[in-house]
Design a protein around this motif. Structure first.
Motif, short mmCIF file in Angstrom:
data_model
loop_
_atom_site.label_atom_id
_atom_site.label_comp_id
_atom_site.label_asym_id
_atom_site.label_seq_id
_atom_site.Cartn_x
_atom_site.Cartn_y
_atom_site.Cartn_z
N THR A 69 0.84 -1.19 0.00
CA THR A 69 0.00 0.00 0.00
C THR A 69 0.88 1.24 0.00
N ILE A 70 0.64 2.13 -0.96
CA ILE A 70 1.34 3.41 -1.01
C ILE A 70 0.46 4.47 -0.38
N SER A 71 1.09 5.37 0.35
CA SER A 71 0.37 6.48 0.94
C SER A 71 1.31 7.67 1.04
N ARG A 72 0.74 8.84 1.25
CA ARG A 72 1.57 10.03 1.35
C ARG A 72 1.01 10.95 2.41
N ASP A 73 1.91 11.68 3.05
CA ASP A 73 1.55 12.71 4.01
C ASP A 73 2.23 13.98 3.55
N ASN A 74 1.49 14.83 2.86
CA ASN A 74 2.09 16.05 2.31
C ASN A 74 2.52 17.03 3.41
N THR A 75 1.93 16.93 4.57
CA THR A 75 2.33 17.82 5.68
C THR A 75 3.72 17.46 6.18
N LYS A 76 4.11 16.20 5.95
CA LYS A 76 5.44 15.75 6.36
C LYS A 76 6.36 15.55 5.17
N ASN A 77 5.87 15.85 3.96
CA ASN A 77 6.66 15.64 2.74
C ASN A 77 7.20 14.21 2.68
N THR A 78 6.34 13.25 2.96
CA THR A 78 6.79 11.86 3.05
C THR A 78 5.82 10.94 2.32
N VAL A 79 6.41 9.97 1.64
CA VAL A 79 5.65 8.91 0.97
C VAL A 79 6.01 7.60 1.66
N TYR A 80 5.03 6.74 1.82
CA TYR A 80 5.24 5.47 2.50
C TYR A 80 4.89 4.30 1.57
N LEU A 81 5.52 3.18 1.84
CA LEU A 81 5.15 1.94 1.18
C LEU A 81 5.04 0.88 2.27
N GLN A 82 3.82 0.51 2.58
CA GLN A 82 3.57 -0.55 3.55
C GLN A 82 3.59 -1.87 2.81
N MET A 83 4.45 -2.77 3.24
CA MET A 83 4.61 -4.07 2.57
C MET A 83 4.29 -5.17 3.56
#
Length: 129
Positions: A69-83
């Protein structure tokens, strides 16, 4: 200009989970479509998750669909990949990528690595059987 730095990789066993993070510099990160790609040793780079600028549209290849699952938090300027439910064939160097995306195409995502202009240096994920 955007600079990307991945983190969170490591050595895990089959069935385990990992969450990768990609920290981006720059104040306009919300104007970028983003993606995660991976490159197994001796093989070509392939996409594993992409996300539109708006964050509302995502896409995954069949090999990871339902597990990643890809997600992003623009307030933290961060993209995540949950595997989740990792498999030995998920072993690869994982890269984060970003592509400037105008608001007129904010719902578009991009599967091809050649469409991205900004890349991180990658983080190794190794899954043992």
């Amino acid at each position: 200009q955007v600079q990307l730095v991945e983190s969170g990789g490591g050595l895990v066993q089959a069935g385990d989970s990992l969450r990768l993070s990609c920290a981006a510099s720059g104040r306009t990160f919300s104007s970028y479509a983003v993606g995660w790609f991976r490159q197994p040793a001796g093989k070509e780079r392939e996409f594993v998750a992409v996300n539109s600028r708006s964050g509302g549209n995502t896409d995954y290849p069949d090999s990871v669909k339902g597990r990643f699952t890809i997600s992003r938090d623009n307030t933290k300027n961060t993209v995540y990949l949950q595997m989740n439910s990792l498999k030995p064939e998920d072993t690869a160097v994982y890269y984060c990528a970003a592509k400037f995306s105008s608001i007129s195409v904010s719902n578009f995502y991009y599967r091809k690595a050649t469409e991205y202009g900004y890349w991180g240096r990658g983080t190794q994920v190794t899954v043992s059987s």
